[in-house]
Scaffold this active site. Structure first.
Site, PDB file in Angstrom:
ATOM      1  CG  PHE A   1      15.388   6.952 -22.997  1.00 10.90           C
ATOM      2  CD1 PHE A   1      16.098   5.798 -22.766  1.00 10.90           C
ATOM      3  CD2 PHE A   1      15.100   7.295 -24.314  1.00 10.90           C
ATOM      4  CE1 PHE A   1      16.524   4.979 -23.815  1.00 10.90           C
ATOM      5  CE2 PHE A   1      15.528   6.506 -25.368  1.00 10.90           C
ATOM      6  CZ  PHE A   1      16.236   5.339 -25.123  1.00 10.90           C
TER       7      PHE A   1
ATOM      8  CB  CYS B   1      11.889   5.423 -10.180  1.00 11.49           C
ATOM      9  SG  CYS B   1      10.369   4.688  -9.590  1.00 11.49           S
TER      10      CYS B   1
ATOM     11  CB  ALA C   1      -0.913  -0.023   1.216  1.00 10.93           C
TER      12      ALA C   1
ATOM     13  CG  ASN D   1       9.310  -2.136   0.397  1.00  7.05           C
ATOM     14  OD1 ASN D   1       8.328  -2.792   0.693  1.00  7.05           O
ATOM     15  ND2 ASN D   1       9.547  -0.956   0.890  1.00  7.05           N
TER      16      ASN D   1
ATOM     17  NE  ARG E   1      14.840  20.779  -6.889  1.00  8.27           N
ATOM     18  CZ  ARG E   1      14.605  19.559  -7.351  1.00  8.27           C
ATOM     19  NH1 ARG E   1      14.375  19.360  -8.630  1.00  8.27           N
ATOM     20  NH2 ARG E   1      14.621  18.538  -6.540  1.00  8.27           N
TER      21      ARG E   1
HETATM   22  C1  UDX Z   1       9.609   9.005 -12.292  1.00  8.10           C
HETATM   23  C2  UDX Z   1       9.049   8.871 -13.718  1.00  8.10           C
HETATM   24  O1  UDX Z   1       8.787  10.175 -14.230  1.00  8.10           O
HETATM   25  C3  UDX Z   1       7.780   8.027 -13.701  1.00  8.10           C
HETATM   26  O2  UDX Z   1       7.303   7.827 -15.028  1.00  8.10           O
HETATM   27  C4  UDX Z   1       8.086   6.684 -13.053  1.00  8.10           C
HETATM   28  O3  UDX Z   1       6.914   5.910 -12.948  1.00  8.10           O
HETATM   29  C5  UDX Z   1       8.669   6.882 -11.673  1.00  8.10           C
HETATM   30  O4  UDX Z   1       9.833   7.717 -11.746  1.00  8.10           O
HETATM   31  P1  UDX Z   1       9.028  10.487 -10.167  1.00  8.10           P
HETATM   32  O5  UDX Z   1      10.340  10.000  -9.658  1.00  8.10           O
HETATM   33  O6  UDX Z   1       7.831  10.361  -9.291  1.00  8.10           O
HETATM   34  O7  UDX Z   1       8.657   9.724 -11.530  1.00  8.10           O
HETATM   35  O8  UDX Z   1       9.142  12.043 -10.545  1.00  8.10           O
HETATM   36  P2  UDX Z   1       9.753  12.837 -11.797  1.00  8.10           P
HETATM   37  O9  UDX Z   1       8.796  13.912 -12.127  1.00  8.10           O
HETATM   38  O10 UDX Z   1      10.167  11.958 -12.889  1.00  8.10           O
HETATM   39  O11 UDX Z   1      11.041  13.545 -11.172  1.00  8.10           O
HETATM   40  C6  UDX Z   1      12.191  12.806 -10.785  1.00  8.10           C
HETATM   41  C7  UDX Z   1      13.299  13.747 -10.338  1.00  8.10           C
HETATM   42  O12 UDX Z   1      13.811  14.481 -11.445  1.00  8.10           O
HETATM   43  C8  UDX Z   1      12.857  14.794  -9.312  1.00  8.10           C
HETATM   44  O13 UDX Z   1      13.853  14.935  -8.331  1.00  8.10           O
HETATM   45  C9  UDX Z   1      12.723  16.060 -10.133  1.00  8.10           C
HETATM   46  O14 UDX Z   1      12.885  17.232  -9.379  1.00  8.10           O
HETATM   47  C10 UDX Z   1      13.854  15.874 -11.134  1.00  8.10           C
HETATM   48  N1  UDX Z   1      13.674  16.639 -12.378  1.00  8.10           N
HETATM   49  C11 UDX Z   1      12.619  16.387 -13.193  1.00  8.10           C
HETATM   50  C12 UDX Z   1      14.620  17.607 -12.730  1.00  8.10           C
HETATM   51  O15 UDX Z   1      15.587  17.821 -12.008  1.00  8.10           O
HETATM   52  N2  UDX Z   1      14.451  18.287 -13.909  1.00  8.10           N
HETATM   53  C13 UDX Z   1      13.398  18.068 -14.744  1.00  8.10           C
HETATM   54  O16 UDX Z   1      13.333  18.727 -15.801  1.00  8.10           O
HETATM   55  C14 UDX Z   1      12.452  17.082 -14.371  1.00  8.10           C
HETATM   56  P1  ADP Z   2       6.394   2.065  -4.028  1.00  6.95           P
HETATM   57  O1  ADP Z   2       6.873   3.471  -4.218  1.00  6.95           O
HETATM   58  O2  ADP Z   2       6.962   1.121  -5.053  1.00  6.95           O
HETATM   59  O3  ADP Z   2       4.913   1.951  -3.888  1.00  6.95           O
HETATM   60  P2  ADP Z   2       6.638   1.806  -1.141  1.00  6.95           P
HETATM   61  O4  ADP Z   2       7.870   1.583  -0.327  1.00  6.95           O
HETATM   62  O5  ADP Z   2       5.912   3.100  -0.980  1.00  6.95           O
HETATM   63  O6  ADP Z   2       7.061   1.553  -2.666  1.00  6.95           O
HETATM   64  O7  ADP Z   2       5.579   0.636  -0.838  1.00  6.95           O
HETATM   65  C1  ADP Z   2       5.875  -0.713  -0.756  1.00  6.95           C
HETATM   66  C2  ADP Z   2       4.945  -1.323   0.325  1.00  6.95           C
HETATM   67  O8  ADP Z   2       5.026  -2.756   0.248  1.00  6.95           O
HETATM   68  C3  ADP Z   2       5.287  -0.950   1.771  1.00  6.95           C
HETATM   69  O9  ADP Z   2       4.176  -0.297   2.376  1.00  6.95           O
HETATM   70  C4  ADP Z   2       5.604  -2.304   2.457  1.00  6.95           C
HETATM   71  O10 ADP Z   2       5.179  -2.340   3.810  1.00  6.95           O
HETATM   72  C5  ADP Z   2       4.832  -3.271   1.584  1.00  6.95           C
HETATM   73  N1  ADP Z   2       5.279  -4.674   1.584  1.00  6.95           N
HETATM   74  C6  ADP Z   2       6.539  -5.163   1.511  1.00  6.95           C
HETATM   75  N2  ADP Z   2       6.540  -6.515   1.494  1.00  6.95           N
HETATM   76  C7  ADP Z   2       5.224  -6.904   1.541  1.00  6.95           C
HETATM   77  C8  ADP Z   2       4.536  -8.165   1.539  1.00  6.95           C
HETATM   78  N3  ADP Z   2       5.214  -9.317   1.481  1.00  6.95           N
HETATM   79  N4  ADP Z   2       3.188  -8.157   1.618  1.00  6.95           N
HETATM   80  C9  ADP Z   2       2.496  -6.991   1.672  1.00  6.95           C
HETATM   81  N5  ADP Z   2       3.074  -5.782   1.665  1.00  6.95           N
HETATM   82  C10 ADP Z   2       4.414  -5.721   1.596  1.00  6.95           C
END
Ligand code: UDX
Ligand code: ADP
Length: 501
Positions: A242, A292, A29, A107, A468
């Site tokens: 990318f 990510c 969750a 995770n 920023r």
């Molecule tokens: C990213 C991908 O965009 C998304 O598709 C994937 O599912 C998860 O990873 P997220 O990490 O949530 O999403 O945010 P994102 O908007 O991609 O920003 C990532 C980082 O890059 C942030 O720290 C942001 O501040 C930075 N960033 C983004 C820059 O520094 N410059 C930019 O032009 C855009």
């Molecule tokens: P994401 O950004 O990928 O959603 P998070 O760290 O926010 O990652 O969420 C991962 C969640 O998965 C955590 O809340 C963690 O407690 C849960 N989790 C880890 N292992 C299990 C498991 N075996 N069953 C159910 N939940 C789990």
């Protein structure tokens, strides 16, 4: 790639499926599982969605008025469906047992020990989830890989499921999530694409079709792409690589802009006007953060190395190297501008989250900036509109990569957070008596701060380091600040005090 173009056909199939209510269970969750399932429940009132987690505090929060994550628009989506066809529970086994489709969104930390340490994904949580699914399943299930995982994970999970199947049929699909935090709800409502990878067998195709019908409730058919399992897994890693590469490219250019007197915003605008390049994701910054980008690139690097492709691995590694360079460059600018010492000086840090509109701090560049400044013995006072003091303290006490474990299993280093860090509840008290202000998250409210008031409350000379590019450097210089903005022509002061990264 097969793209279903027959809308009417699909609608009929959806109706057929509705005869039996589809039950979905999502393991995990978190930032992905919670919002994604909330939107599926909203858009598919005929589907029952249960989100389960091993962390009961998280589930309690999802069932309360104060959701565990801050995401614009999420509250309304959850409130509309919760208790109707959206449920949050810790009774994992019961709901897995009842589900037709099991999403796994747990995770996937980077390994810190053993083979592939510092690069490869640690699939401990994934593997235990797969074994548990196999254990409690009493009917056929589609298991959907939702968390980003290395290529060929699905194959490994499939083996665990099949070898423990007791005659039950498991189909594994890869359905990577592309939402970005801060815009998650909009991204889920209106995705550029939904990607579903599956086996090229009759059972595999049927499973793909079942999941496709869930998304077809609101996503146009031409945006639902189906591929083989490995293409789907690799597409997610490649897309993030990318995106991160664009940021490292513009950040590399920002360093050159500072050296030559060019303005990175003007350069990025001119470059982005080329329709082949496009204007998005070209904002220079102190570096990318988030759960990510770094993790996925490290995974990609590891996979390339394992497949005998060291040149390709090195190419992607350089995206992370530039990101680290950008963060240390920022710290060096701060220290060198302030007469090469920040010892015992108060530095105000505006923002801590890895981007605006989220309270998420995973891999936030703020941690590296704090650690860099603490290394030079600064006193830091942090203000972020969404990040709690408790979170900041845990982040600063944590070892690299340890953040990516369920909260109750997160190890913290024995060293308590240093006394040099305090947390403030607003920007004005954070900056009071400070020698310097650094902006590390681009929150909108920082654009409209009363900088004259801030200047008056600060020690002189008063510095602003904008990581920023949210403030207007010229206006701040008129107030009296010495200003550093990433990739912008340098203040005369900085020219005299060059920083070597
Ligand atoms: C990213 C991908 O965009 C998304 O598709 C994937 O599912 C998860 O990873 P997220 O990490 O949530 O999403 O945010 P994102 O908007 O991609 O920003 C990532 C980082 O890059 C942030 O720290 C942001 O501040 C930075 N960033 C983004 C820059 O520094 N410059 C930019 O032009 C855009
Ligand atoms: P994401 O950004 O990928 O959603 P998070 O760290 O926010 O990652 O969420 C991962 C969640 O998965 C955590 O809340 C963690 O407690 C849960 N989790 C880890 N292992 C299990 C498991 N075996 N069953 C159910 N939940 C789990």
């Amino acid at each position: 790639m097969h793209i279903n173009q027959n809308k009417d056909n699909n609608k009929q199939t959806v109706k057929r499926v509705l005869v039996k209510m589809v039950k979905i269970c999502c393991l995990g969750a978190g930032y992905v599982g919670g919002p994604t399932m909330a939107v599926i429940a909203l858009k598919c009132p005929d589907v029952e969605v249960v989100v389960v987690d091993i962390t009961s505090a998280r589930i309690n929060a999802w069932n309360s008025e104060q959701l565990p994550i801050y995401e614009p628009g999420l509250d309304d989506v959850v409130k509309e469906s919760r208790g109707r066809n959206l449920f949050f529970s810790t009774d994992i086994e019961k709901h897995i047992g009842e589900a037709d489709i099991v999403f796994v969104s747990v995770n996937t930390p980077t390994k810190t020990q053993g083979l592939g340490a510092g690069k490869a994904a640690d699939l401990t949580y994934w593997e235990s989830a797969a074994r548990m699914i196999a254990d409690v399943a009493k009917s056929d299930k589609i298991v959907v890989e939702k968390s980003t995982v290395p290529v060929k994970t699905a194959e490994a999970i499939e083996k665990i499921l099949i070898h423990n199947s007791k005659g039950i049929n498991f189909q594994i699909l890869s359905n990577p999530e592309f939402l970005a935090e801060g815009t998650a709800i909009q991204d889920l409502f209106n995705p550029d694409r939904v990607l579903i990878g599956g086996r090229d067998t009759p059972e595999g195709k049927k499973a793909v079709q079942t999941l496709k019908e869930v998304y077809a409730h609101w996503v146009p058919e031409d945006r639902i792409l189906t591929t083989n399992l490995w293409s789907a897994e690799l597409s997610k890693l490649a897309a993030n690589a990318f995106l991160a590469q664009r940021i490292s490219s513009v950040n590399a250019i920002s360093a050159l802009c500072e050296a030559t007197g060019a303005n990175v915003s003007e350069v990025a605008y001119a470059v982005g006007k080329d329709a082949r390049i496009g204007p998005k994701f070209l904002n220079a910054s102190i570096g990318f953060g988030g759960s990510c980008f770094q993790k996925d690139i490290l995974n990609l690097v590891y996979i390339c190395e394992c497949n005998g492709l060291p040149e390709v691995a090195q190419y992607w590694k350089s995206v992370i190297q530039i990101n680290d360079y950008q963060k240390s460059r920022f710290v060096n600018r701060i220290v060198s501008s302030m007469f090469n010492t920040v010892a015992n000086k108060k530095i105000a840090m505006l923002g801590f989250a890895f981007k605006k509109d989220t309270g998420d701090t995973r891999e936030t560049p703020a941690i590296d900036v704090c650690n860099g400044l603490l290394g030079d013995k600064a006193n830091i006072c942090i203000y972020d509109p969404q990040v709690t003091q408790d979170q900041i303290e845990r982040d600063l006490a944590m070892n690299k990569f340890d953040w990516d474990h369920p909260t109750h299993l997160q190890p913290t280093s024995p060293m308590a957070v240093k006394k040099q860090v305090t947390v403030s509840s607003d920007a004005y008290s954070a900056t009071k008596d400070a020698h310097g202000v650094c902006i590390v998250t681009e929150w909108d409210e920082f654009k409209t701060l009363d900088f004259t008031r801030i200047y008056e409350g600060m020690q002189k000379p008063a510095f602003v380091f904008d990581g920023r590019n949210v403030v207007n450097p010229e206006k701040l210089r008129q107030i009296g600040f010495i200003v550093y903005s990433i990739g912008k022509p340098l203040d005369l002061w900085m020219k005299d005090m060059p920083a070597v990264a």
